[in-house]
Scaffold this motif. Structure first.
Motif, PDB file in Angstrom:
ATOM      1  N   ARG A  90     -25.274 -30.558  12.980  1.00  0.00           N
ATOM      2  CA  ARG A  90     -26.279 -31.508  12.047  1.00  0.00           C
ATOM      3  C   ARG A  90     -27.702 -31.080  11.909  1.00  0.00           C
ATOM      4  N   SER A  98     -23.978 -31.254   6.675  1.00  0.00           N
ATOM      5  CA  SER A  98     -22.985 -31.027   5.889  1.00  0.00           C
ATOM      6  C   SER A  98     -21.737 -30.286   6.375  1.00  0.00           C
ATOM      7  N   GLU A 100     -19.311 -30.617   9.719  1.00  0.00           N
ATOM      8  CA  GLU A 100     -18.893 -31.472  10.476  1.00  0.00           C
ATOM      9  C   GLU A 100     -17.876 -30.951  11.423  1.00  0.00           C
ATOM     10  N   SER A 126     -16.156 -24.397   4.115  1.00  0.00           N
ATOM     11  CA  SER A 126     -16.893 -25.270   3.064  1.00  0.00           C
ATOM     12  C   SER A 126     -16.531 -25.427   1.784  1.00  0.00           C
ATOM     13  N   TYR A 129     -20.391 -26.438  -0.635  1.00  0.00           N
ATOM     14  CA  TYR A 129     -21.782 -25.811  -0.285  1.00  0.00           C
ATOM     15  C   TYR A 129     -21.269 -24.191   0.311  1.00  0.00           C
ATOM     16  N   HIS A 131     -23.443 -22.562   2.775  1.00  0.00           N
ATOM     17  CA  HIS A 131     -24.312 -22.708   3.965  1.00  0.00           C
ATOM     18  C   HIS A 131     -25.423 -21.994   4.227  1.00  0.00           C
TER      19      HIS A 131
END
Length: 176
Positions: A90, A98, A100, A126, A129, A131
């Motif tokens: 987080r 984004s 989880e 993802s 995104y 990341h």
């Protein structure tokens, strides 16, 4: 990923790869540390999470060492480790919140047949995104290694992710 115990044990025996990472958990006070990891443990785990999310997703097994042995997690530290993992995902992966992770506690046999507690953390690929770590690095996974995403590949990934955002959620440049 690796939903049944037999499949998970076969993957452990095969070793780390693009989709699988092992971490032997040690505790210093209430903070997890890892065997054979220099520096900050949270930073290292956030790198693993980011690289997996940017590649094909994957699984991190806490309680398995680099020699492919189930060494387990101290049951009294279960809550501490789970909260620490959630906080890493987080707070140290961008965009914040984004990634989880799916948390799954399992009992797996060690070499002597004793059932030990292991934390299986699924990191999804993802969808929307690309990341990055909290210090701004875009990472991917190649085999069991983590590397920086080259600029040209990063550009393609960013463009691809932008197109996968539903039309209704895309920004409208030049509007107020």
């Amino acid at each position: 990923m690796y939903e049944n115990t037999d499949e998970l044990l076969r993957e452990i025996a095969a070793g780390e790869d693009t989709l699988l990472e092992f971490k032997e958990v040690l505790f210093r006070g209430d903070q997890p540390r890892f065997a054979n990891v220099e520096g900050r443990a949270q930073r290292r785990i956030s790198e693993v999470f980011v690289s997996m999310a940017n590649t094909e997703g994957g699984v991190v097994l806490f309680g398995v060492n680099d020699r492919r042995e189930v060494v387990g997690i101290d049951e009294a530290r279960r809550h501490d480790l789970e909260q620490w993992v959630v906080n890493c995902a987080r707070d140290l992966c961008e965009p914040r919140g984004s990634i989880e992770p799916r948390i799954d506690w399992r009992y797996l046999p060690d070499q002597a047949g004793n059932r030990l507690l292991v934390l299986k953390v699924d990191i999804p690929k993802s969808r929307f995104y690309v990341h990055q770590t909290s210090d701004g690095r875009f990472l991917k996974r190649v085999g069991s290694h983590i590397g920086i995403i080259p600029g040209d590949q990063l550009g393609r990934m960013l463009a691809e992710k932008q197109l996968s955002i539903p039309f209704e959620e895309r920004p409208c440049p030049g509007t107020s």
